[in-house]
Design a protein around this motif. Structure first.
Motif, PDB file in Angstrom:
ATOM      1  N   PRO A  35     -10.244  -0.554  -8.851  1.00  0.00           N
ATOM      2  CA  PRO A  35     -11.386   0.103  -7.908  1.00  0.00           C
ATOM      3  C   PRO A  35     -10.733   1.193  -6.947  1.00  0.00           C
ATOM      4  CG  PRO A  35     -11.904  -2.191  -8.565  1.00  0.00           C
ATOM      5  CD  PRO A  35     -10.510  -1.938  -9.074  1.00  0.00           C
ATOM      6  N   ASP A  36      -9.355   0.624  -6.705  1.00  0.00           N
ATOM      7  CA  ASP A  36      -8.530   1.500  -5.623  1.00  0.00           C
ATOM      8  C   ASP A  36      -7.978   2.907  -6.170  1.00  0.00           C
ATOM      9  OD1 ASP A  36      -6.611   0.562  -6.898  1.00  0.00           O
ATOM     10  OD2 ASP A  36      -5.582  -0.481  -5.075  1.00  0.00           O
ATOM     11  N   GLY A  37      -8.380   3.325  -7.306  1.00  0.00           N
ATOM     12  CA  GLY A  37      -7.692   4.159  -8.203  1.00  0.00           C
ATOM     13  C   GLY A  37      -6.344   4.163  -8.733  1.00  0.00           C
ATOM     14  N   THR A  38      -5.649   2.851  -8.357  1.00  0.00           N
ATOM     15  CA  THR A  38      -4.087   2.594  -9.008  1.00  0.00           C
ATOM     16  C   THR A  38      -4.434   2.155 -10.373  1.00  0.00           C
ATOM     17  OG1 THR A  38      -4.093   0.408  -8.240  1.00  0.00           O
ATOM     18  CG2 THR A  38      -3.174   1.984  -6.723  1.00  0.00           C
ATOM     19  N   THR A  39      -3.227   2.135 -10.912  1.00  0.00           N
ATOM     20  CA  THR A  39      -3.127   1.813 -12.623  1.00  0.00           C
ATOM     21  C   THR A  39      -1.854   0.993 -12.770  1.00  0.00           C
ATOM     22  OG1 THR A  39      -1.383   3.823 -12.983  1.00  0.00           O
ATOM     23  CG2 THR A  39      -4.069   4.240 -13.101  1.00  0.00           C
TER      24      THR A  39
END
Length: 91
Positions: free
Chosen positions: A72-76
């Motif tokens: 959800p925070d855009g990290t992968t």
């Protein structure tokens, strides 16, 4: 048409995968078993597969490595374990 990455809602993940990848199958089965909400984008068959594949390559040093998970925070994370996913989601 979605843009990539598809950033999931809080408490869920987006999994870039393929139907033939055993690591994808294992992670998706684990997510199902945990009842963790997730969206699957197949980089081979999605309507915008080229863009999905390009995203995966972009976060993996030019390699199309799946599963690639978006949080959800855009990290992968690339090929994470279920424990890694749960830890990142703080479940």
């Amino acid at each position: 048409m979605p843009t990539h990455p598809v950033v999931p809602a809080p408490g869920s993940v987006t999994v870039y995968a393929t139907s033939w990848c055993p690591f994808c199958s294992m992670l998706l089965a684990d997510l199902d078993r945990e009842s963790l909400a997730h969206t699957v984008i197949d980089v081979d068959t999605a309507p915008d597969a080229a863009a999905a594949s390009a995203f995966v390559e972009g976060v993996n040093g030019g390699n199309r490595v799946v599963p690639t998970v978006v949080f959800p925070d855009g990290t992968t994370a690339t090929n994470p374990s279920l424990d890694d996913v749960l830890l990142r989601l703080a479940r």
